[in-house]
Structure formats: structure tokens, C-alpha cells
Design a protein around this motif. Structure first.
Motif, PDB file in Angstrom:
ATOM      1  N   GLN A 129      13.923  44.759  -9.161  1.00 21.42           N
ATOM      2  CA  GLN A 129      14.953  45.793  -9.045  1.00 21.42           C
ATOM      3  C   GLN A 129      14.435  47.147  -9.507  1.00 21.42           C
ATOM      4  O   GLN A 129      14.746  48.173  -8.902  1.00 21.42           O
ATOM      5  CB  GLN A 129      16.187  45.399  -9.853  1.00 21.42           C
ATOM      6  CG  GLN A 129      17.104  44.427  -9.145  1.00 21.42           C
ATOM      7  CD  GLN A 129      18.456  44.340  -9.814  1.00 21.42           C
ATOM      8  OE1 GLN A 129      18.562  44.386 -11.034  1.00 21.42           O
ATOM      9  NE2 GLN A 129      19.497  44.204  -9.024  1.00 21.42           N
ATOM     10  N   SER A 130      13.667  47.149 -10.585  1.00 21.41           N
ATOM     11  CA  SER A 130      13.136  48.423 -11.079  1.00 21.41           C
ATOM     12  C   SER A 130      12.212  49.060 -10.048  1.00 21.41           C
ATOM     13  O   SER A 130      12.229  50.280  -9.845  1.00 21.41           O
ATOM     14  CB  SER A 130      12.396  48.208 -12.402  1.00 21.41           C
ATOM     15  OG  SER A 130      11.261  47.378 -12.225  1.00 21.41           O
ATOM     16  N   ASN A 179      20.670  45.473  -2.009  1.00 21.62           N
ATOM     17  CA  ASN A 179      20.007  44.219  -1.648  1.00 21.62           C
ATOM     18  C   ASN A 179      20.958  43.056  -1.904  1.00 21.62           C
ATOM     19  O   ASN A 179      21.034  42.524  -3.011  1.00 21.62           O
ATOM     20  CB  ASN A 179      18.718  44.055  -2.456  1.00 21.62           C
ATOM     21  CG  ASN A 179      17.825  42.972  -1.878  1.00 21.62           C
ATOM     22  OD1 ASN A 179      18.297  41.978  -1.336  1.00 21.62           O
ATOM     23  ND2 ASN A 179      16.517  43.176  -2.001  1.00 21.62           N
ATOM     24  N   ILE A 180      21.692  42.671  -0.862  1.00 19.52           N
ATOM     25  CA  ILE A 180      22.691  41.621  -1.015  1.00 19.52           C
ATOM     26  C   ILE A 180      22.039  40.262  -1.246  1.00 19.52           C
ATOM     27  O   ILE A 180      22.606  39.387  -1.916  1.00 19.52           O
ATOM     28  CB  ILE A 180      23.620  41.586   0.221  1.00 19.52           C
ATOM     29  CG1 ILE A 180      24.853  40.725  -0.065  1.00 19.52           C
ATOM     30  CG2 ILE A 180      22.865  41.087   1.449  1.00 19.52           C
ATOM     31  CD1 ILE A 180      25.920  40.828   1.003  1.00 19.52           C
ATOM     32  N   PHE A 181      20.834  40.078  -0.735  1.00 17.86           N
ATOM     33  CA  PHE A 181      20.144  38.801  -0.903  1.00 17.86           C
ATOM     34  C   PHE A 181      19.696  38.606  -2.353  1.00 17.86           C
ATOM     35  O   PHE A 181      19.800  37.512  -2.906  1.00 17.86           O
ATOM     36  CB  PHE A 181      18.951  38.732   0.049  1.00 17.86           C
ATOM     37  CG  PHE A 181      19.326  38.886   1.487  1.00 17.86           C
ATOM     38  CD1 PHE A 181      19.972  37.854   2.165  1.00 17.86           C
ATOM     39  CD2 PHE A 181      19.065  40.063   2.171  1.00 17.86           C
ATOM     40  CE1 PHE A 181      20.342  37.989   3.498  1.00 17.86           C
ATOM     41  CE2 PHE A 181      19.431  40.214   3.496  1.00 17.86           C
ATOM     42  CZ  PHE A 181      20.072  39.175   4.166  1.00 17.86           C
ATOM     43  N   ASP A 214      21.490  48.323 -15.152  1.00 15.04           N
ATOM     44  CA  ASP A 214      21.491  47.012 -14.505  1.00 15.04           C
ATOM     45  C   ASP A 214      20.196  46.266 -14.797  1.00 15.04           C
ATOM     46  O   ASP A 214      20.201  45.079 -15.137  1.00 15.04           O
ATOM     47  CB  ASP A 214      21.660  47.166 -12.984  1.00 15.04           C
ATOM     48  CG  ASP A 214      23.034  47.689 -12.614  1.00 15.04           C
ATOM     49  OD1 ASP A 214      23.953  47.546 -13.440  1.00 15.04           O
ATOM     50  OD2 ASP A 214      23.182  48.236 -11.513  1.00 15.04           O
ATOM     51  N   VAL A 215      19.090  46.970 -14.651  1.00 10.40           N
ATOM     52  CA  VAL A 215      17.783  46.362 -14.904  1.00 10.40           C
ATOM     53  C   VAL A 215      17.657  45.948 -16.364  1.00 10.40           C
ATOM     54  O   VAL A 215      17.199  44.845 -16.683  1.00 10.40           O
ATOM     55  CB  VAL A 215      16.653  47.342 -14.526  1.00 10.40           C
ATOM     56  CG1 VAL A 215      15.295  46.770 -14.907  1.00 10.40           C
ATOM     57  CG2 VAL A 215      16.702  47.659 -13.033  1.00 10.40           C
ATOM     58  N   SER A 260      16.279  56.101  -7.106  1.00 15.70           N
ATOM     59  CA  SER A 260      17.478  56.312  -7.920  1.00 15.70           C
ATOM     60  C   SER A 260      17.505  55.387  -9.129  1.00 15.70           C
ATOM     61  O   SER A 260      18.550  54.854  -9.478  1.00 15.70           O
ATOM     62  CB  SER A 260      18.735  56.080  -7.076  1.00 15.70           C
ATOM     63  OG  SER A 260      18.734  54.766  -6.541  1.00 15.70           O
ATOM     64  N   PHE A 261      16.351  55.173  -9.741  1.00 14.65           N
ATOM     65  CA  PHE A 261      16.310  54.293 -10.912  1.00 14.65           C
ATOM     66  C   PHE A 261      17.214  54.815 -12.023  1.00 14.65           C
ATOM     67  O   PHE A 261      17.794  54.047 -12.777  1.00 14.65           O
ATOM     68  CB  PHE A 261      14.878  54.177 -11.434  1.00 14.65           C
ATOM     69  CG  PHE A 261      14.755  53.282 -12.633  1.00 14.65           C
ATOM     70  CD1 PHE A 261      14.843  51.911 -12.492  1.00 14.65           C
ATOM     71  CD2 PHE A 261      14.573  53.811 -13.901  1.00 14.65           C
ATOM     72  CE1 PHE A 261      14.739  51.075 -13.593  1.00 14.65           C
ATOM     73  CE2 PHE A 261      14.474  52.990 -15.003  1.00 14.65           C
ATOM     74  CZ  PHE A 261      14.549  51.624 -14.848  1.00 14.65           C
ATOM     75  N   ARG A 262      17.359  56.125 -12.103  1.00 15.64           N
ATOM     76  CA  ARG A 262      18.188  56.722 -13.141  1.00 15.64           C
ATOM     77  C   ARG A 262      19.625  56.222 -13.073  1.00 15.64           C
ATOM     78  O   ARG A 262      20.295  56.085 -14.090  1.00 15.64           O
ATOM     79  CB  ARG A 262      18.149  58.243 -12.997  1.00 15.64           C
ATOM     80  CG  ARG A 262      19.098  58.971 -13.931  1.00 15.64           C
ATOM     81  CD  ARG A 262      18.934  60.462 -13.778  1.00 15.64           C
ATOM     82  NE  ARG A 262      19.965  61.166 -14.515  1.00 15.64           N
ATOM     83  CZ  ARG A 262      20.021  62.479 -14.637  1.00 15.64           C
ATOM     84  NH1 ARG A 262      19.086  63.220 -14.079  1.00 15.64           N
ATOM     85  NH2 ARG A 262      20.983  63.056 -15.313  1.00 15.64           N
TER      86      ARG A 262
END
Length: 208
Positions: free
Chosen positions: A35-36, A100-102, A52-53, A45-47
Motif C-alpha cells: 500500500q505504501s 485497489n478493491i482486490f 491506513d498503512v 497521495s501517500f500523505r
């Protein structure tokens, strides 16, 4: 195929349960890492998603070292929220969720299976809660987390004043105020000095 067999394999011993929980924690670390990368390099858009990460990494640590039943329940709830948000974003019904729904579905399935094995592990080891130690551990964690977050906040104010910073970026504010719950969770881990003599479970073969 071997990975799927290991994931759905029937748990028949505490060793198998521990092995799966360790495996689950490593998968959580991997999902957080993926995810990161996704947020930083593909979406830029990691900010907006760093929390979440960070939460996934924290859940991975707690599953690996504490075997907490509360944590796996919270992980399931969190994963369900992530999947719902991602699904709504995927179909254009809402904005602000993941893309990413998967990966979100994988996280939910992993969370459910982890919770199932976690509870099964505690049944096998016949663990019982020691409420006195639970209250003491939580009070200590709250106290130290408050001290750490307060110190962090005061230090940031002093440094900002020294550097002449008059406006606080929203990201900095989030980091400061979210340092309390993050510190609180880490301070509940069983490897800390005050935790070794105050086990929250009896009958378990794990540090608690």
C-alpha cells in the motif's frame, strides 16, 4: 496452491495456530508495504493514506507478538470499513477511499481467518483473562502514552517557535495528536518491563 492450502488448512494444534498467526502478521506487513508503494509511487497521495498503512503495520505487530483477541476483532472491523470505502470509491458513489478493491478484499479475508485462528488458539491453550493485570497494564499504557504525546507536542511547539514557524501544517497536527493512540497500542505489547510480571492471560504459552 500451497499458499491457499496453508491459508485454509484446518488448525489442529497450538503450534499450527501460532504458525498461522505469525504467517498472518507477515502478510499484514506485506500489505502495508504494498500500500505504501501504491500510494507513494502510483497514486502520489501517500500523505492522505499514511494512517491506513501505519495501522496495518501496528495490527501486524500486535498479531505477531500479543495474540490479542480484541486486536483481531478491531482488525476485522477496520478491514470491513476499508473494503466498503474502496467499493464505494470503485463505483463512483463516494470519494476518498482506496482504489485497489482486490487488496481490500484480501485484507478482509485475512482478517476474518486470523480472528478465527486467534480465538481457536486461545481455546486450545485454555487462556483466561486476568482482569487486575489488564487494568494495570492499560492504566500504565495510558499514562505513558499521555506523557509521550504531551512531550512530543511541547517539543514541536518549542522547535516551531525557535524556527519561526507560525502556521502548523495539518499533517504535523495529525502526527502529533495521533501519537497518543499509537503509543498506547505499542505500550501494551508484552515485551515491556512492566508487562512481563503482569500477564493478561493465564494458561497461554505466549507472552501476554
Amino acid at each position: 496452491m500451497n499458499l491457499l492450502k496453508r491459508f485454509f488448512k484446518k488448525i489442529e494444534s497450538t503450534e499450527e495456530a501460532e504458525s498461522f498467526l505469525n504467517f498472518s502478521s507477515y502478510i499484514l506487513f506485506l500489505i502495508g508495504f504494498l500500500q505504501s508503494i501504491l500510494f507513494t509511487f502510483l497514486l502520489g497521495s501517500f500523505r492522505n493514506f499514511y494512517m491506513d498503512v501505519l495501522l496495518i503495520f501496528i495490527f501486524g505487530i500486535v498479531v505477531r507478538f500479543a495474540r490479542s483477541r480484541v486486536s483481531v476483532i478491531l482488525l476485522c472491523i477496520y478491514s470491513l470499513i476499508i473494503l466498503l470505502g474502496t467499493t464505494l470509491t470503485w463505483f463512483g458513489i463516494a470519494a476518498g477511499g482506496g482504489n485497489n478493491i482486490f487488496l481490500a478484499l484480501l485484507l478482509l479475508l485475512l482478517s476474518i481467518r486470523t480472528a478465527q485462528v486467534n480465538f481457536q488458539f486461545h481455546r486450545m491453550t485454555d487462556t483466561k483473562l486476568v482482569w487486575k493485570n489488564i487494568w494495570i497494564r492499560h492504566l500504565i499504557a495510558v499514562g505513558f502514552a499521555f506523557i509521550l504525546s504531551s512531550s512530543f507536542f511541547i517539543s514541536f511547539i518549542i522547535i516551531s517557535k525557535f524556527l519561526g514557524i507560525t502556521e502548523m501544517n495539518s499533517l504535523y497536527g495529525e502526527i502529533i495528536f495521533e501519537s497518543f493512540p499509537i503509543s498506547y497500542i505499542f505500550l501494551l505489547l508484552p515485551g515491556l518491563p512492566w508487562a512481563k510480571k503482569r500477564r493478561m492471560y493465564t494458561g497461554a504459552l505466549i507472552p501476554s
